[in-house]
Design a protein around this motif. Structure first.
Motif, PDB file in Angstrom:
ATOM      1  N   SER A 187      -7.578  -0.247  -7.178  1.00 13.12           N
ATOM      2  CA  SER A 187      -6.200  -0.067  -6.765  1.00 13.12           C
ATOM      3  C   SER A 187      -6.058   1.192  -5.919  1.00 13.12           C
ATOM      4  O   SER A 187      -5.303   1.217  -4.948  1.00 13.12           O
ATOM      5  CB  SER A 187      -5.279   0.027  -7.984  1.00 13.12           C
ATOM      6  N   LEU A 188      -6.789   2.230  -6.275  1.00 10.97           N
ATOM      7  CA  LEU A 188      -6.717   3.483  -5.535  1.00 10.97           C
ATOM      8  C   LEU A 188      -7.125   3.262  -4.079  1.00 10.97           C
ATOM      9  O   LEU A 188      -6.473   3.760  -3.157  1.00 10.97           O
ATOM     10  CB  LEU A 188      -7.637   4.517  -6.187  1.00 10.97           C
ATOM     11  N   ALA A 189      -8.191   2.484  -3.890  1.00 11.60           N
ATOM     12  CA  ALA A 189      -8.677   2.224  -2.541  1.00 11.60           C
ATOM     13  C   ALA A 189      -7.720   1.331  -1.756  1.00 11.60           C
ATOM     14  O   ALA A 189      -7.538   1.496  -0.551  1.00 11.60           O
ATOM     15  CB  ALA A 189     -10.057   1.576  -2.603  1.00 11.60           C
ATOM     16  N   GLY A 199      -3.503   3.351  -2.674  1.00  5.50           N
ATOM     17  CA  GLY A 199      -3.200   4.771  -2.626  1.00  5.50           C
ATOM     18  C   GLY A 199      -2.953   5.379  -3.991  1.00  5.50           C
ATOM     19  O   GLY A 199      -2.744   4.680  -4.987  1.00  5.50           O
ATOM     20  N   LYS A 200      -2.967   6.683  -4.050  1.00  3.09           N
ATOM     21  CA  LYS A 200      -2.867   7.418  -5.313  1.00  3.09           C
ATOM     22  C   LYS A 200      -1.500   7.292  -5.985  1.00  3.09           C
ATOM     23  O   LYS A 200      -1.414   7.061  -7.188  1.00  3.09           O
ATOM     24  CB  LYS A 200      -3.182   8.895  -5.060  1.00  3.09           C
ATOM     25  N   PRO A 251       0.805  -1.200   0.000  1.00  7.60           N
ATOM     26  CA  PRO A 251       0.000   0.000   0.000  1.00  7.60           C
ATOM     27  C   PRO A 251       0.845   1.258   0.000  1.00  7.60           C
ATOM     28  O   PRO A 251       1.973   1.246   0.443  1.00  7.60           O
ATOM     29  CB  PRO A 251      -0.799  -0.121   1.296  1.00  7.60           C
ATOM     30  N   ASP A 252       0.265   2.337  -0.506  1.00  3.98           N
ATOM     31  CA  ASP A 252       0.971   3.611  -0.532  1.00  3.98           C
ATOM     32  C   ASP A 252       0.871   4.249   0.840  1.00  3.98           C
ATOM     33  O   ASP A 252      -0.130   4.845   1.186  1.00  3.98           O
ATOM     34  CB  ASP A 252       0.320   4.515  -1.574  1.00  3.98           C
ATOM     35  N   THR A 253       1.923   4.107   1.644  1.00  2.00           N
ATOM     36  CA  THR A 253       1.873   4.561   3.019  1.00  2.00           C
ATOM     37  C   THR A 253       1.982   6.074   3.130  1.00  2.00           C
ATOM     38  O   THR A 253       1.811   6.626   4.198  1.00  2.00           O
ATOM     39  CB  THR A 253       3.015   3.935   3.838  1.00  2.00           C
ATOM     40  N   THR A 254       2.249   6.744   1.984  1.00  2.00           N
ATOM     41  CA  THR A 254       2.367   8.189   2.049  1.00  2.00           C
ATOM     42  C   THR A 254       1.065   8.887   1.697  1.00  2.00           C
ATOM     43  O   THR A 254       0.982  10.098   1.751  1.00  2.00           O
ATOM     44  CB  THR A 254       3.453   8.669   1.072  1.00  2.00           C
ATOM     45  N   SER A 255       0.050   8.143   1.307  1.00  2.28           N
ATOM     46  CA  SER A 255      -1.203   8.766   0.920  1.00  2.28           C
ATOM     47  C   SER A 255      -1.973   9.213   2.151  1.00  2.28           C
ATOM     48  O   SER A 255      -1.810   8.682   3.237  1.00  2.28           O
ATOM     49  CB  SER A 255      -2.047   7.789   0.102  1.00  2.28           C
TER      50      SER A 255
END
Length: 306
Positions: free
Chosen positions: A200-202, A205-206, A97-101
């Motif tokens: 994927s966004l959910a 992350g973006k 996951p995108d941990t910076t989102s």
């Protein structure tokens, strides 16, 4: 002589109340201390953010790849192509996951700016769809045919008739040399691409999604001329080392003879906008395919759209 009586302390209810309050205060202080120490230790063990330095028109990748198409193989760019067939396809699992989102971000993502949006298929074999040239939500290619389910890893796939006929000829000649491969992704609707992108966004992350999935309307799979090819050598998935195997090497060497090009070649990521995808072939006709391949250029360069 009178003896003095010893005084006895009487334990009153007030004593028990004060004692209870004291014990409660001590327990609260201990709890705060222990919880604070645990949170500090947990914070030092957060996972590193994912490395999403490349993108693809297929969506998901097996190993070092994508494919924007991991539909089951898939569009990596557009990075990665692992969707299921037809409009019922589901994207491959994308971990990391995108941990910076921002977890509080609920706004719908805005489509990247495109210089041109095509609303209908005018039959142009050289139609260009990428991050600058997109198609509208209701765009649907003409002259589409169903792909034989025995020749694909996913069912209910469709593709342009001319591209399908060329693919069947290529497959027949490959089989004469003892090789075999299958289609894992072809035409993809705007709605399906939107579903893959939003899923994927959910989940990731973006930042990760924008690198690994094409925004709806900007996937070449919308044209009906793009095909993702897989085989047993890739474990029926997608991998950038496909050319290390006989079937992948054969496709790269001979696909132009049947009108196909490797749409996202190695070393051209800055032009195509997507990572290298040896499984993603695009039909452009024999003459154009041979010229593009011989010159070592991309479709964007061939059309002067760079």
């Amino acid at each position: 002589m009178r003896t003095k009586k010893k005084k006895h302390w009487k334990v009153t209810p007030r004593f028990y109340i004060l004692l209870g309050i004291l014990i409660a205060v001590i327990l609260i202080v201990l709890a705060v201390f222990l919880l604070g120490d645990r949170d500090q230790n947990a914070g030092s063990q957060l996972p590193d953010p994912p490395d999403a330095s490349q993108t693809g028109d297929s969506g998901n990748i097996d190993g070092t790849d994508e494919p924007g198409d991991s539909e089951e193989p898939g569009d990596t760019e557009e990075p990665g192509d692992t969707d299921a067939p037809g409009d019922t396809e589901k994207p491959n699992d994308v971990q990391n996951p995108d941990t910076t989102s921002d977890p509080n971000q609920t706004d719908k993502p805005q489509a990247p700016a495109s210089t041109d949006v095509r609303t209908e298929d005018d039959g142009n074999l050289m139609v260009l769809v990428n991050k600058q040239y997109a198609v509208s939500r209701d765009y649907y290619p003409t002259d589409m045919v169903d792909i034989d389910g025995s020749l694909s890893t996913n069912q209910n796939l469709k593709v342009k008739r001319e591209a399908y006929d060329a693919y069947l000829s290529m497959l027949a000649d490959a089989k004469k040399e003892g090789l075999n491969f299958a289609i894992c992704s072809a035409y993809r609707s705007y709605a399906l691409q939107e579903s893959l992108y939003n899923n994927s966004l959910a989940a990731n992350g973006k930042a990760y999604t924008e690198k690994m999935f094409a925004y709806p309307g900007q996937s070449e799979h919308h044209t009906g001329y793009a095909i993702d090819v897989t085989s047993a050598s890739m474990n029926w998935g997608l991998s950038q080392n496909y050319t290390d195997y006989p079937d992948g090497a054969w496709i790269t060497k001979h696909c132009s003879e049947y009108g196909f090009i490797i749409r996202y070649p190695k070393g051209k990521e800055d032009i195509t906008g997507y990572m290298y995808e040896p499984w993603h072939i695009r039909y452009v006709g024999v003459d154009a395919a041979k010229e593009i391949t011989q010159q070592g250029i991309t479709l964007e360069e061939y059309l002067g759209a760079v």
